[in-house]
Design an enzyme around this catalytic site. Sequence first.
Site, PDB file in Angstrom:
ATOM      1  N   HIS A 182       6.315  10.515 -27.892  1.00  0.00           N
ATOM      2  CA  HIS A 182       5.193  11.212 -26.801  1.00  0.00           C
ATOM      3  C   HIS A 182       5.209  13.090 -27.532  1.00  0.00           C
ATOM      4  CE1 HIS A 182       2.622  12.649 -24.308  1.00  0.00           C
ATOM      5  NE2 HIS A 182       3.376  13.006 -23.115  1.00  0.00           N
ATOM      6  N   ARG A 238      -4.266  21.978 -12.665  1.00  0.00           N
ATOM      7  CA  ARG A 238      -3.757  20.940 -12.895  1.00  0.00           C
ATOM      8  C   ARG A 238      -3.985  20.427 -14.497  1.00  0.00           C
ATOM      9  NH1 ARG A 238      -0.344  15.791  -9.572  1.00  0.00           N
ATOM     10  NH2 ARG A 238       1.165  15.233 -11.689  1.00  0.00           N
ATOM     11  N   LYS A 294       1.873  11.485 -10.648  1.00  0.00           N
ATOM     12  CA  LYS A 294       1.568  10.876 -11.363  1.00  0.00           C
ATOM     13  C   LYS A 294       1.948   9.737 -11.605  1.00  0.00           C
ATOM     14  CE  LYS A 294      -2.022  13.276 -13.668  1.00  0.00           C
ATOM     15  NZ  LYS A 294      -2.961  14.313 -14.748  1.00  0.00           N
ATOM     16  N   GLU A 298       7.096  19.159 -25.046  1.00  0.00           N
ATOM     17  CA  GLU A 298       6.669  19.873 -23.156  1.00  0.00           C
ATOM     18  C   GLU A 298       7.042  20.221 -22.968  1.00  0.00           C
ATOM     19  OE1 GLU A 298       4.005  17.966 -21.674  1.00  0.00           O
ATOM     20  OE2 GLU A 298       4.180  15.785 -21.920  1.00  0.00           O
ATOM     21  N   LYS A 320       5.775  23.388 -13.520  1.00  0.00           N
ATOM     22  CA  LYS A 320       5.009  22.235 -13.462  1.00  0.00           C
ATOM     23  C   LYS A 320       4.742  22.420 -11.794  1.00  0.00           C
ATOM     24  CE  LYS A 320       3.573  17.606 -14.614  1.00  0.00           C
ATOM     25  NZ  LYS A 320       4.051  15.886 -14.610  1.00  0.00           N
ATOM     26  N   HIS A 371      -3.305  11.722 -27.079  1.00  0.00           N
ATOM     27  CA  HIS A 371      -3.776  10.525 -26.631  1.00  0.00           C
ATOM     28  C   HIS A 371      -4.148   9.508 -27.992  1.00  0.00           C
ATOM     29  CE1 HIS A 371      -2.652  12.020 -22.198  1.00  0.00           C
ATOM     30  NE2 HIS A 371      -0.683  11.858 -23.083  1.00  0.00           N
ATOM     31  N   ASN A 373      -2.118  20.037 -19.486  1.00  0.00           N
ATOM     32  CA  ASN A 373      -2.874  18.300 -21.268  1.00  0.00           C
ATOM     33  C   ASN A 373      -2.617  19.030 -21.612  1.00  0.00           C
ATOM     34  OD1 ASN A 373      -2.447  16.240 -19.098  1.00  0.00           O
ATOM     35  ND2 ASN A 373      -4.412  16.238 -17.496  1.00  0.00           N
ATOM     36  N   HIS A 389      -2.234  17.002 -25.478  1.00  0.00           N
ATOM     37  CA  HIS A 389      -2.435  16.298 -25.011  1.00  0.00           C
ATOM     38  C   HIS A 389      -3.702  15.038 -25.443  1.00  0.00           C
ATOM     39  CE1 HIS A 389       1.061  16.962 -22.465  1.00  0.00           C
ATOM     40  NE2 HIS A 389       1.113  15.816 -22.348  1.00  0.00           N
ATOM     41  N   ARG A 427       0.744  -0.890  -0.505  1.00  0.00           N
ATOM     42  CA  ARG A 427      -0.033  -0.307   0.029  1.00  0.00           C
ATOM     43  C   ARG A 427       0.901   1.194  -0.165  1.00  0.00           C
ATOM     44  NH1 ARG A 427      -2.754  -3.668   3.709  1.00  0.00           N
ATOM     45  NH2 ARG A 427      -5.062  -4.068   2.859  1.00  0.00           N
ATOM     46  N   GLU A 457      -6.351  17.027  -9.028  1.00  0.00           N
ATOM     47  CA  GLU A 457      -6.772  17.284 -10.100  1.00  0.00           C
ATOM     48  C   GLU A 457      -8.270  17.879  -9.442  1.00  0.00           C
ATOM     49  OE1 GLU A 457      -6.325  14.795 -13.860  1.00  0.00           O
ATOM     50  OE2 GLU A 457      -4.492  16.003 -14.706  1.00  0.00           O
TER      51      GLU A 457
END
Length: 371
Positions: free
Chosen positions: A276, A252, A153, A195, A237, A263, A256, A259, A131, A247
């Site tokens: 990417h 936040r 993330k 980026e 960032k 994606h 993206n 993105h 955990r 988020e």
Amino acid sequence: MVFDSPSSDATAVEVQLADRSYTIFIQSDAQAKFASAAKQALGDVSHVMVITDEAVDKKWATGLADELQKIGVRVDKYAVPSGEPSKSVSQFETLLQWMLASGADRRSVVVAVGGGVIGDLAGFAAASFTRGIRFVQVPTSLLAMVDSSVGGKTGINLPTAKNMVGAFWQPSLVWIDTQVLSTLPERDFISGLGEVIKYGVIDDADFFEWLEANWQALINRENEAVCFAIARSCQSKANVVGEDERETSGRRAILNYGHTFAHAIEATAGYGTLMHGEAVAIGMQMAARLAIELELCGQQLLDRQTALLQNCGLPIVFDDANADAMLPVMKRDKKVAHGKLRFILPTKIGSVDLVGDVDESAVVDAIRKTI
């Protein structure tokens, strides 16, 4: 140079998250300093599991593991096959079984050495094992240095949806050594600039202007310029993550930019067709065209963005983009609300908004204009 550069010593960027705060160290040729920095950030550490990409195992991960062993830390190391397919349920399970076999417990530490795939995968394993155990990010690609290694993330892909399974799990330390970029293939380095440019568009107009003036120094990999760009990107960032870690406020989501399109491009073209950062560059162009269509910004923004992307060697179109195939993928994007498409769209250089309930025909038009 026409910029105020950071000192030649390590630059430190703080990510302020109360008891989950941590430091991003940015320096060059500092492998010998890693073990002491890790010990200072972690406190008690006796067992480290280094999870690395096969491509950087011998070049970088082995040296870092040796430095840890020199200070009396027990080290186990596992090399993951290179590429986006490793961000999978099966590879995740393999890692967890290896961690168990390595005698890991709640005091063990995961050190992720590699690009975004390794950081995401190893970070999710760290978040899940017993955990949650501590982990350190050692990004070895420019894209990972300015994006995926910062912010907590972690996650893996499902066959038809990128980053759909994961957890927010902050690292204890991010260790960036720009020396590793000397062995990064040209295409990988250029991809990372996608980026970097994103931060200028979404949050930092002054940085965008700096990039317009210094793109040549960046693509030449001049260390002073590269360190500055990484530090400025990480600071942007860190600021956003500090305001909206999980988020919940929508702040936040600005990270993206481009993105949602990117994606969908990656998923429909097949992971690996585009890198990417390349997909993000094209996605930024699609987003800017959509913003113009919705009268949120003017043509000048797209022109400046296009020029900078081209100067940095990034693609601005994707001839094989299939709007009909992309739309269903975009509807599974995490920013979708009540079945309605939402996008991060620019209003001016340095500022973007989250725009909801966008008509699908406008989205299709933006895609087709970027073919």
